[in-house]
Design a protein around this motif. Structure first.
Motif, short mmCIF file in Angstrom:
data_model
loop_
_atom_site.label_atom_id
_atom_site.label_comp_id
_atom_site.label_asym_id
_atom_site.label_seq_id
_atom_site.Cartn_x
_atom_site.Cartn_y
_atom_site.Cartn_z
N ASP A 45 0.76 -1.34 -0.11
CA ASP A 45 0.22 0.03 -0.08
C ASP A 45 0.87 1.26 0.02
N ALA A 46 1.98 1.11 0.72
CA ALA A 46 2.70 2.51 0.71
C ALA A 46 3.77 2.65 -0.29
N ASN A 47 4.32 1.55 -0.97
CA ASN A 47 5.45 1.79 -1.79
C ASN A 47 5.03 1.02 -3.17
N TYR A 52 4.91 -8.43 -2.62
CA TYR A 52 4.87 -9.59 -1.67
C TYR A 52 4.49 -10.86 -2.58
N LEU A 53 5.01 -12.08 -2.13
CA LEU A 53 4.56 -13.28 -2.39
C LEU A 53 4.21 -13.93 -1.17
N ASN A 54 2.97 -14.34 -1.08
CA ASN A 54 2.59 -15.18 0.17
C ASN A 54 2.25 -16.68 -0.35
N GLU A 55 3.10 -17.62 -0.09
CA GLU A 55 2.97 -19.04 -0.58
C GLU A 55 2.42 -20.02 0.55
N VAL A 56 1.79 -21.00 0.12
CA VAL A 56 1.63 -21.92 1.20
C VAL A 56 1.99 -23.32 0.45
N TYR A 57 2.48 -24.33 1.06
CA TYR A 57 2.80 -25.49 0.43
C TYR A 57 2.30 -26.78 1.43
N ALA A 58 2.11 -27.87 1.11
CA ALA A 58 1.50 -28.89 1.94
C ALA A 58 2.51 -29.15 2.94
N ASP A 59 3.87 -29.10 2.51
CA ASP A 59 4.88 -29.30 3.54
C ASP A 59 6.13 -28.83 3.07
N LEU A 60 7.31 -28.83 3.78
CA LEU A 60 8.65 -28.51 3.07
C LEU A 60 9.08 -29.08 2.01
N ALA A 61 8.65 -30.37 1.97
CA ALA A 61 9.11 -31.14 0.81
C ALA A 61 8.59 -30.68 -0.52
N ALA A 62 7.09 -30.19 -0.19
CA ALA A 62 6.34 -29.64 -1.39
C ALA A 62 7.16 -28.01 -1.87
N PHE A 63 7.35 -27.54 -0.96
CA PHE A 63 8.00 -26.23 -1.28
C PHE A 63 9.57 -26.63 -2.11
N GLU A 64 10.23 -27.39 -1.59
CA GLU A 64 11.40 -27.85 -2.15
C GLU A 64 11.27 -28.45 -3.55
#
Length: 99
Positions: A45-47, A52-64
């Protein structure tokens, strides 16, 4: 669930390019990576140069798996030419159930 929030500072003349690229990466990741749960592109909002990227994965392995996949690599190859980041603002594993 494993989730994180990162920020990027984008050159003013490339804001639309960053948003398009991040949105494409989000669509491709959600459609083709079974462990991808959420991928949001958020404008500060200010700049107007910060996103931002807000990301959600099933678990750390899914992110990897995501990080080792083609969409992640393609995103950084292009965005790296006009954006600074990511700056990690938050990352971790959800404790308990989501509200």
């Amino acid at each position: 669930m494993y989730q994180f929030l990162v920020s990027f500072t984008v050159r003013p003349d490339r804001r639309d390019d960053f948003v398009s690229l991040a949105a494409k990466t989000a669509r491709d990741s959600l459609a083709n990576e079974p462990g991808s749960r959420r991928f949001e592109v958020i404008a500060d909002d200010a700049n107007p140069d910060v996103f931002y990227l807000n990301e959600v994965y099933a678990d750390l392995a899914a992110f990897e798996a995501h990080a080792g996949g083609p969409y992640f690599g393609a995103f950084f190859t292009e965005a790296g030419t006009y954006a600074e980041g990511p700056t990690w603002l938050m990352r971790g594993t959800l404790v308990g159930e989501a509200a």
